[in-house]
Motif scaffolding. Structure first.
Motif, PDB file in Angstrom:
ATOM      1  N   LYS A 390       0.864  -1.186   0.000  1.00 56.39           N
ATOM      2  CA  LYS A 390       0.000   0.000   0.000  1.00 56.39           C
ATOM      3  C   LYS A 390       0.898   1.232   0.000  1.00 56.39           C
ATOM      4  O   LYS A 390       1.091   1.891   1.030  1.00 56.39           O
ATOM      5  N   ASP A 391       1.450   1.556  -1.167  1.00 53.61           N
ATOM      6  CA  ASP A 391       2.376   2.680  -1.256  1.00 53.61           C
ATOM      7  C   ASP A 391       1.735   3.994  -0.851  1.00 53.61           C
ATOM      8  O   ASP A 391       2.401   4.870  -0.278  1.00 53.61           O
ATOM      9  N   ASP A 392       0.451   4.172  -1.161  1.00 57.88           N
ATOM     10  CA  ASP A 392      -0.199   5.435  -0.816  1.00 57.88           C
ATOM     11  C   ASP A 392      -0.282   5.609   0.698  1.00 57.88           C
ATOM     12  O   ASP A 392      -0.045   6.708   1.222  1.00 57.88           O
ATOM     13  N   LEU A 393      -0.585   4.528   1.430  1.00 54.48           N
ATOM     14  CA  LEU A 393      -0.662   4.640   2.885  1.00 54.48           C
ATOM     15  C   LEU A 393       0.726   4.786   3.498  1.00 54.48           C
ATOM     16  O   LEU A 393       0.880   5.408   4.557  1.00 54.48           O
ATOM     17  N   ARG A 394       1.727   4.222   2.856  1.00 56.83           N
ATOM     18  CA  ARG A 394       3.096   4.457   3.321  1.00 56.83           C
ATOM     19  C   ARG A 394       3.464   5.940   3.187  1.00 56.83           C
ATOM     20  O   ARG A 394       4.104   6.514   4.067  1.00 56.83           O
ATOM     21  N   MET A 395       3.036   6.553   2.090  1.00 56.41           N
ATOM     22  CA  MET A 395       3.297   7.981   1.919  1.00 56.41           C
ATOM     23  C   MET A 395       2.500   8.801   2.934  1.00 56.41           C
ATOM     24  O   MET A 395       2.977   9.840   3.407  1.00 56.41           O
ATOM     25  N   MET A 396       1.298   8.351   3.266  1.00 62.78           N
ATOM     26  CA  MET A 396       0.508   9.034   4.295  1.00 62.78           C
ATOM     27  C   MET A 396       1.276   9.055   5.615  1.00 62.78           C
ATOM     28  O   MET A 396       1.362  10.092   6.288  1.00 62.78           O
ATOM     29  N   MET A 397       1.852   7.928   5.991  1.00 58.66           N
ATOM     30  CA  MET A 397       2.624   7.842   7.230  1.00 58.66           C
ATOM     31  C   MET A 397       3.857   8.739   7.172  1.00 58.66           C
ATOM     32  O   MET A 397       4.138   9.487   8.122  1.00 58.66           O
TER      33      MET A 397
END
Length: 448
Positions: A390-397
């Motif tokens: 989940k690259d998008d959620l990694r960027m969110m973090m």
């Protein structure tokens, strides 16, 4: 003489009789001698490959042992689960999680080379949970030692939730205005960046776009009628009409004030903004917005924030939560490193009934060091396992960490390492090995 002999004989009989009884009396050794009986300690315990999961359908839990052990299944359910949300128990004694259950009264042999592997159904459907982050404590009924019989996993359920990364530049010919709209139940304000063509002063454009409202039906604007907005050498005056009574509504009066102020101060990426002042019918008033002090201009003062996540319309937005220094214990005497640690701890100490922590609980901040104008943050191995696929959620973090730690004075960016190694190949096509600076445009409304 005979009398004397008789007396002597009687005494001898009595003495001999007493000695006989003394020698046969039991002796109590329990307070003087300690007898140890050897006991064999079980090495049986639980093991999982990871403690953080996003949208799992199933997980694998192993029973392992350092020596040969035989345990017996007494039921068709090996595990019992208790589920917590923000340390509150919401569901207990859940059984029948095994996809393949052992038969009861079955002997099971376990050793170092032969663990017992169990696949558990922890899907959102099975556990009947809403979207959110939960702590699930799994307990084995095969292990008698309480210390070894439990394992804790952190699970995030996110049905079609996506995060749109912040942008560093606006599309050609536009300006990015970060506007603060309220959530549907007005529990917080969400920053949304809208890109518009400049056709008047930036401050007036910001007010007009607030009045236009958000694109989402699950957010709302708290800004209504405005008489005029003036800009003078970095000082903004917003004049409101007394006829618009909603600004003093107890439900969202103070949030209206915050929406104005935050949105105007966000303009300082284009124009310097030093203060915001409100007048009513062109007159200074002592209080407005449901008892907010409006007598003096509000200065643009930097403050501590942590950035949390809020899900709206199957999309995650980061929002800034103003840190109460009394809650964190931050003082003027704290070093930059101590302030950073206290801010990180707050991610896990806050108990809000809205939004959620974008940082999985298993991620530990192992070390902090201020190096010039940036912070080096070193995390444990759990960082690499967070939000797998989940690259998008990694960027969110990551963006949450960037925005949070750059609220510390004199800190412009952060460097993330894991066990002192660079963060290589963590997000596809994104280089995260160098110093990371806060992007200009958070939560872009329209993705180009």
């Amino acid at each position: 003489m005979r009398i004397i002999n008789n007396i002597i004989i009687i005494c001898l009989i009595g003495l001999l009789s007493t000695t006989y009884l003394f020698n046969l009396s039991p002796i109590n050794y329990k307070d003087t001698i300690e007898i140890e009986t050897p006991t064999e300690t079980s090495t049986l315990k639980l093991e999982v490959d990871s403690t953080d999961f996003t949208n799992p359908e199933s997980i694998i839990v192993k029973h392992i042992a350092k020596k040969d052990e035989v345990t017996k299944s007494v039921s068709n359910s090996v595990f019992t689960a208790n589920i917590y949300q923000q340390d509150t128990l919401i569901s207990s004694n859940i059984t029948d999680l095994e996809l393949l259950s052992p038969s009861s009264d079955m002997n099971i042999s376990i050793n170092e080379d032969n663990p017992m592997i169990t696949t558990l159904d922890v899907s959102q459907k099975k556990l009947k949970l809403d979207d959110g982050t939960y702590k699930i404590v799994l307990q084995s009924n095969l292990i008698s030692n309480p210390e070894n019989s439990k394992v804790t996993i952190n699970v995030t359920y996110d049905t079609n939730g996506a995060y749109y990364s912040a942008l560093n530049s606006a599309p050609a010919g536009t300006k990015g205005l970060t506007l603060y709209f309220a959530t549907e139940n007005i529990d917080t304000l969400i920053p949304v960046t809208r890109f518009v063509v400049e056709d008047k002063s930036i401050t007036r454009m910001a007010i007009e776009q607030l009045q236009n409202g958000p694109l989402s039906n699950n957010m709302k604007t708290l800004i209504g009628d405005v008489v005029n907005t003036t800009y003078n050498n970095g000082n903004v005056v917003i004049d409101l009409p007394s006829s618009y009574e909603e600004y003093n509504n107890s439900n969202y009066g103070q949030k209206s004030h915050q929406s104005f102020v935050k949105s105007i101060f966000a303009v300082d990426r284009y124009w310097p903004i030093y203060s915001v002042k409100f007048t009513v019918d062109r007159k200074i008033v002592d209080t407005y917005f449901n008892n907010v002090d409006t007598k003096k201009p509000i200065p643009n003062i930097e403050d501590y924030y942590i950035y949390l996540a809020y899900k709206i319309d199957d999309r995650y937005f980061l929002f800034d939560y103003n840190v109460d220094t009394n809650l964190t214990g931050i003082t003027n005497n704290d070093s930059t490193e101590i302030i950073a640690q206290k801010l990180y701890d707050l991610y896990f100490d806050l108990e809000l009934n809205f939004g959620r922590n974008p940082i999985p609980e298993s991620i530990i901040l192992k070390g902090v060091s201020a190096e010039g104008n940036y912070l080096k943050l070193d995390f444990n191995e759990a960082f690499k396992k967070a939000y797998e696929n989940k690259d998008d959620l990694r960027m969110m973090m990551i963006e949450s960490l960037i925005y949070t730690f750059t609220t510390i004075p004199n800190i412009d960016g952060i460097l993330i390492t894991v066990d002192n190694e660079p963060l290589n190949n963590y997000v596809k096509n994104v280089d995260l090995t160098g110093i990371l600076y806060p992007p200009e445009f958070i939560n872009p409304e329209v993705i180009q």
